[in-house]
Design a protein around this motif. Structure first.
Motif, PDB file in Angstrom:
ATOM      1  N   SER A  30       0.855  -1.197  -0.101  1.00  0.00           N
ATOM      2  CA  SER A  30       0.021  -0.050   0.074  1.00  0.00           C
ATOM      3  C   SER A  30       0.618   1.328  -0.098  1.00  0.00           C
ATOM      4  O   SER A  30       0.236   2.396  -0.425  1.00  0.00           O
ATOM      5  CB  SER A  30      -0.843  -0.011   1.004  1.00  0.00           C
ATOM      6  N   MET A  31       2.273   1.245   0.194  1.00  0.00           N
ATOM      7  CA  MET A  31       2.981   2.280   0.425  1.00  0.00           C
ATOM      8  C   MET A  31       3.673   2.632  -0.883  1.00  0.00           C
ATOM      9  O   MET A  31       4.768   3.578  -1.121  1.00  0.00           O
ATOM     10  CB  MET A  31       3.985   2.112   1.562  1.00  0.00           C
ATOM     11  N   ALA A  32       3.559   1.796  -2.010  1.00  0.00           N
ATOM     12  CA  ALA A  32       4.511   1.745  -3.188  1.00  0.00           C
ATOM     13  C   ALA A  32       3.982   2.725  -3.878  1.00  0.00           C
ATOM     14  O   ALA A  32       2.927   3.263  -3.879  1.00  0.00           O
ATOM     15  CB  ALA A  32       4.481   0.238  -4.053  1.00  0.00           C
ATOM     16  N   PRO A  33       4.901   3.473  -4.837  1.00  0.00           N
ATOM     17  CA  PRO A  33       4.418   4.658  -5.442  1.00  0.00           C
ATOM     18  C   PRO A  33       3.400   4.202  -6.567  1.00  0.00           C
ATOM     19  O   PRO A  33       3.362   2.751  -6.838  1.00  0.00           O
ATOM     20  CB  PRO A  33       5.821   4.993  -6.249  1.00  0.00           C
ATOM     21  N   ASP A  34       2.591   4.976  -7.100  1.00  0.00           N
ATOM     22  CA  ASP A  34       1.487   4.825  -7.836  1.00  0.00           C
ATOM     23  C   ASP A  34       1.930   4.189  -9.236  1.00  0.00           C
ATOM     24  O   ASP A  34       1.359   3.020  -9.445  1.00  0.00           O
ATOM     25  CB  ASP A  34       0.598   6.065  -8.178  1.00  0.00           C
ATOM     26  N   ASN A  35       3.099   4.570  -9.524  1.00  0.00           N
ATOM     27  CA  ASN A  35       3.561   4.117 -10.899  1.00  0.00           C
ATOM     28  C   ASN A  35       4.847   3.563 -10.474  1.00  0.00           C
ATOM     29  O   ASN A  35       5.957   4.403 -10.611  1.00  0.00           O
ATOM     30  CB  ASN A  35       3.539   5.084 -11.942  1.00  0.00           C
ATOM     31  N   ALA A  36       5.357   2.267 -10.282  1.00  0.00           N
ATOM     32  CA  ALA A  36       6.555   1.709  -9.828  1.00  0.00           C
ATOM     33  C   ALA A  36       7.265   1.441 -10.777  1.00  0.00           C
ATOM     34  O   ALA A  36       8.460   1.250 -10.468  1.00  0.00           O
ATOM     35  CB  ALA A  36       6.290   0.814  -8.335  1.00  0.00           C
ATOM     36  N   PRO A  38       8.755   2.232 -13.297  1.00  0.00           N
ATOM     37  CA  PRO A  38      10.178   2.789 -13.743  1.00  0.00           C
ATOM     38  C   PRO A  38      11.434   2.273 -12.793  1.00  0.00           C
ATOM     39  O   PRO A  38      12.445   2.292 -13.160  1.00  0.00           O
ATOM     40  CB  PRO A  38      10.220   4.237 -13.652  1.00  0.00           C
ATOM     41  N   TRP A  39      10.820   2.028 -11.721  1.00  0.00           N
ATOM     42  CA  TRP A  39      11.963   1.589 -10.416  1.00  0.00           C
ATOM     43  C   TRP A  39      12.234  -0.135 -10.808  1.00  0.00           C
ATOM     44  O   TRP A  39      12.987  -0.698  -9.949  1.00  0.00           O
ATOM     45  CB  TRP A  39      11.388   2.016  -9.221  1.00  0.00           C
ATOM     46  N   LEU A  40      11.290  -0.568 -11.569  1.00  0.00           N
ATOM     47  CA  LEU A  40      11.525  -1.935 -11.645  1.00  0.00           C
ATOM     48  C   LEU A  40      12.277  -2.486 -13.150  1.00  0.00           C
ATOM     49  O   LEU A  40      12.338  -3.772 -13.266  1.00  0.00           O
ATOM     50  CB  LEU A  40      10.052  -2.744 -11.441  1.00  0.00           C
ATOM     51  N   ALA A  41      12.507  -1.460 -13.948  1.00  0.00           N
ATOM     52  CA  ALA A  41      13.084  -1.804 -15.144  1.00  0.00           C
ATOM     53  C   ALA A  41      14.497  -1.692 -15.248  1.00  0.00           C
ATOM     54  O   ALA A  41      15.010  -0.978 -14.435  1.00  0.00           O
ATOM     55  CB  ALA A  41      12.504  -0.805 -16.051  1.00  0.00           C
TER      56      ALA A  41
END
Ligand code: NI
Ligand code: MN
Length: 229
Positions: A30-36, A38-41
């Motif tokens: 629930s605390m993850a950024p709305d669009n995560a 870019p951080w997973l690529a």
């Protein structure tokens, strides 16, 4: 280098031209950024402190998409391999070891006081903390843990300058016990509270933690907003 909190115990580090993720719990966080996304690529290195679902998280999908070098304890490594991860890119290790990573990075695995079972209920080995040495900084992600006096030994032997510490209570340290670790056992310049507010049962508050820390600067991060170090 840049350090970005992704909520809970998930962090992205950009250092020495490499993208590093640790404990990539994004789906259901629930605390993850709305669009995560870019951080997973373009992830080069994936680190896992222990086997619990709120830490292994989206690891299998991230491995499939990025084929990163993965570092985790032996039992978690076996589980990843059994679930389709590329065995050639998995570095299994155990408490006390240090391994070399792409970009000249290194990671050391240290103790944590916690438990560890995989999403299917099987034994996940020991829970761990991890110290990422980027050359410029030594970042101690404690994993899920209570405070323990050997944190002083970890400080002496591995000299972390940044600590990422759970403060949510119930499953980990509390604001009071994590502040004790900073004030009496560790000697870091910057400390980032994690593992708070994700679920209602995590009641420890970062402001309460910050008010009690006398040694080290507390950075209460907003998920998705990088901290330049
Ligand atoms: Ni855990
Ligand atoms: Mn946890």
């Amino acid at each position: 280098m840049k350090l970005t909190w992704l909520g809970h115990s998930a962090f992205h580090f950009a250092a020495q031209g490499k993208n590093v993720l640790i404990d990539p719990f994004i789906t259901g966080n629930s605390m993850a950024p709305d669009n995560a996304a870019p951080w997973l690529a373009n992830i080069d290195i994936l680190l896992l402190t222990h086997a619990h679902g709120d830490h292994v998280g989206d690891a299998l999908d991230i491995i499939k998409a990025n084929d990163p070098t993965v570092v985790c304890i032996f039992e978690v490594a076996n589980w990843l391999k059994a679930n389709g991860a590329n065995p050639d890119k998995i570095i299994d290790m155990n408490i006390g070891g240090t391994v070399d990573l792409p970009g000249g990075l290194k990671v050391t695995m240290v103790n944590a006081v916690h438990s560890s079972s995989l999403p299917d209920g099987s034994y996940g080995g020991q829970p761990a903390g991890m110290i990422l040495n980027t050359g410029d900084h030594r970042i101690y992600h404690t994993g899920d843990t209570d405070v323990f006096s050997d944190m002083a030994l970890i400080q002496t032997l591995h000299n972390p300058d940044i600590a990422l510490m759970p403060i949510g209570d119930r499953y980990t340290m509390t604001p009071r016990t994590a502040a004790y670790a900073c004030n009496e056992l560790l000697d870091v310049d910057i400390v980032v509270p994690m593992h708070w507010d994700t679920f209602p049962v995590l009641t420890g508050k970062p402001e309460d933690f910050k008010a009690q820390v006398k040694r080290g600067r507390v950075e209460i991060l907003t998920p998705g907003e990088p901290l330049e170090l």
